[in-house]
Design an enzyme around this catalytic site. Structure first.
Site, mmCIF file in Angstrom:
data_model
loop_
_atom_site.group_PDB
_atom_site.id
_atom_site.type_symbol
_atom_site.label_atom_id
_atom_site.label_comp_id
_atom_site.label_asym_id
_atom_site.label_seq_id
_atom_site.Cartn_x
_atom_site.Cartn_y
_atom_site.Cartn_z
ATOM 1 N N SER A 49 -8.545 1.491 -7.952
ATOM 2 C CA SER A 49 -9.542 2.050 -7.032
ATOM 3 C C SER A 49 -10.900 2.013 -7.735
ATOM 4 O O SER A 49 -10.963 1.852 -8.969
ATOM 5 C CB SER A 49 -9.181 3.493 -6.676
ATOM 6 N N ASP A 84 -8.557 -1.864 -5.018
ATOM 7 C CA ASP A 84 -7.980 -1.086 -3.922
ATOM 8 C C ASP A 84 -9.115 -0.377 -3.167
ATOM 9 O O ASP A 84 -9.952 0.287 -3.794
ATOM 10 C CB ASP A 84 -7.015 -0.058 -4.546
ATOM 11 N N HIS A 85 -9.172 -0.528 -1.876
ATOM 12 C CA HIS A 85 -10.180 0.128 -1.035
ATOM 13 C C HIS A 85 -11.622 -0.120 -1.497
ATOM 14 O O HIS A 85 -12.396 0.831 -1.700
ATOM 15 C CB HIS A 85 -9.931 1.639 -0.934
ATOM 16 N N ASP A 106 -12.440 -2.395 2.499
ATOM 17 C CA ASP A 106 -12.063 -1.361 3.471
ATOM 18 C C ASP A 106 -13.286 -0.999 4.305
ATOM 19 O O ASP A 106 -14.080 -0.139 3.948
ATOM 20 C CB ASP A 106 -11.520 -0.140 2.736
ATOM 21 N N GLU A 136 -8.483 -3.737 6.224
ATOM 22 C CA GLU A 136 -7.780 -2.607 6.871
ATOM 23 C C GLU A 136 -8.255 -2.451 8.309
ATOM 24 O O GLU A 136 -9.445 -2.543 8.595
ATOM 25 C CB GLU A 136 -8.051 -1.309 6.086
ATOM 26 N N HIS A 179 -2.400 8.555 2.451
ATOM 27 C CA HIS A 179 -2.407 8.588 0.987
ATOM 28 C C HIS A 179 -2.061 9.987 0.496
ATOM 29 O O HIS A 179 -2.406 10.973 1.130
ATOM 30 C CB HIS A 179 -3.804 8.221 0.466
ATOM 31 N N GLY A 180 -1.399 10.054 -0.631
ATOM 32 C CA GLY A 180 -1.085 11.354 -1.229
ATOM 33 C C GLY A 180 0.171 11.957 -0.632
ATOM 34 O O GLY A 180 0.943 11.275 0.039
ATOM 35 N N GLY A 208 -0.056 4.250 1.165
ATOM 36 C CA GLY A 208 0.560 5.579 1.190
ATOM 37 C C GLY A 208 2.067 5.523 1.034
ATOM 38 O O GLY A 208 2.802 6.217 1.739
ATOM 39 N N THR A 210 3.976 6.680 -1.224
ATOM 40 C CA THR A 210 4.607 7.902 -1.740
ATOM 41 C C THR A 210 5.076 8.781 -0.578
ATOM 42 O O THR A 210 4.318 9.004 0.360
ATOM 43 C CB THR A 210 3.582 8.694 -2.593
HETATM 44 P P1 13P Z 1 0.011 6.950 -2.401
HETATM 45 O O1 13P Z 1 -0.884 7.628 -3.370
HETATM 46 O O2 13P Z 1 0.336 7.814 -1.230
HETATM 47 O O3 13P Z 1 1.230 6.397 -3.052
HETATM 48 O O4 13P Z 1 -0.801 5.729 -1.770
HETATM 49 C C1 13P Z 1 -1.307 4.724 -2.600
HETATM 50 C C2 13P Z 1 -2.159 3.792 -1.843
HETATM 51 O O5 13P Z 1 -1.957 3.532 -0.676
HETATM 52 C C3 13P Z 1 -3.273 3.159 -2.563
HETATM 53 O O6 13P Z 1 -4.068 2.388 -1.725
#
Ligand code: 13P
Length: 283
Positions: A49, A84-85, A106, A136, A179-180, A208, A210
């Site tokens: 990121s 990322d993003h 993004d 995205e 995310h998160g 996302g 996780t």
């Molecule tokens: P998480 O932190 O939910 O695993 O998502 C990571 C992500 O999508 C990074 O772009």
């Protein structure tokens, strides 16, 4: 070997598995992820990121760390260094100039026409440097956004439009993941995912990763997902172990011992995801 993501994701699409994107936060995590991916013979995408790049010291430092580790550790699997993003054309260009092999632009906060315009500006530069590009559509939110209804789902029409009007390599449609940590349960829109897969024919990305259970991950891969992003999961596993270590070893102050007390936890999680995503032994 540093490569762009186009070919490995096309291959994942053809054989129906997903390549993991693990976000990196420091040199140690990068080493753990590279070593574990190498031992499982899985291609891997290292996600960075803008915040993480700043933490490292800058894009050039990240590139130097990653490329030097690849050499020193004799890493032979395909490794993608991916922004990322990316929040602007300028940030994407800067990452590319410093050696990133892939970028995500993004521009999802804008309407689809402006999103396309900005994505095309990144693509024009990226393609001249053999760098792959992710875009995205819709808007992937953060923790709680799924229960508050703040996830703006991508429409099939917008996905078709951006694929037709740009030369993007892979697409992240917002379809319910955030995310998160999830508040409530992730509710992925699989029927729309499948329609987007069939209409656009490009590899799809699930952000996302996780907190999405194994059954839903397998479903997502069947519905066109070829790249799955994992960040928070590694952070949780690592910090749990380090916290325990510090409580138990009050007299230890060597940072190498403290940081590496989370090594096994990261490697175990990386291994679990690679096996789940089906990217093991794919090189
Ligand atoms: P998480 O932190 O939910 O695993 O998502 C990571 C992500 O999508 C990074 O772009």
């Amino acid at each position: 070997m540093l490569v762009n993501a186009k070919q490995i994701l096309e291959e994942a699409k053809r054989l129906s598995y997903a390549v993991p994107q693990f976000n990196i936060n420091n040199l140690e995590w990068t080493r753990y992820i590279l070593e574990e991916s190498q031992s499982l013979k899985s291609p891997v995408i290292l996600g960075v990121s803008e915040g993480a790049a700043k933490y490292f010291g800058g894009f050039r430092t990240v590139y130097n760390v990653v490329s030097s580790l690849i050499d020193d550790l004799n890493i032979t699997i395909p490794v993608v260094l991916h922004l990322d993003h990316g929040s602007s054309v300028e940030f994407c260009q800067k990452a590319i100039e410093e050696g990133f092999t892939s970028v995500m632009i993004d521009a999802s906060q804008y309407d689809i026409d402006k999103n396309i315009l900005i994505t095309n500006q990144v693509i024009e530069y990226a393609k001249s440097k053999n760098v792959s590009v992710e875009a995205e559509v819709g808007h992937i939110g953060g923790t709680e956004d799924n229960v508050k209804g703040n996830v703006l789902h991508a429409t099939v029409e917008d996905c078709e439009k951006i694929v037709e009007e740009t030369n993007l390599d892979f697409l992240a449609p917002a379809l319910g993941s955030v995310h998160g940590l999830y508040k409530g349960k992730p509710n992925l829109n699989f029927s729309r995912m499948l329609e987007i897969k069939e209409k656009t024919k490009v590899p799809l990305v699930l952000h996302g990763g996780t907190g999405i259970d194994d059954k839903n991950i397998i479903q997502a891969i069947k519905h066109g997902i070829c790249k799955i992003n994992i960040n928070t999961d590694l952070q949780i596993e690592w910090s749990k172990k380090v916290r325990k270590f510090l409580i138990k070893n009050k007299k230890i102050y060597d940072p190498r011992k403290i940081i590496s007390s989370g090594e096994e936890a990261i490697k175990n999680k990386v291994r679990e995801k690679i096996i789940l995503f089906g990217s093991v032994n794919k090189i």
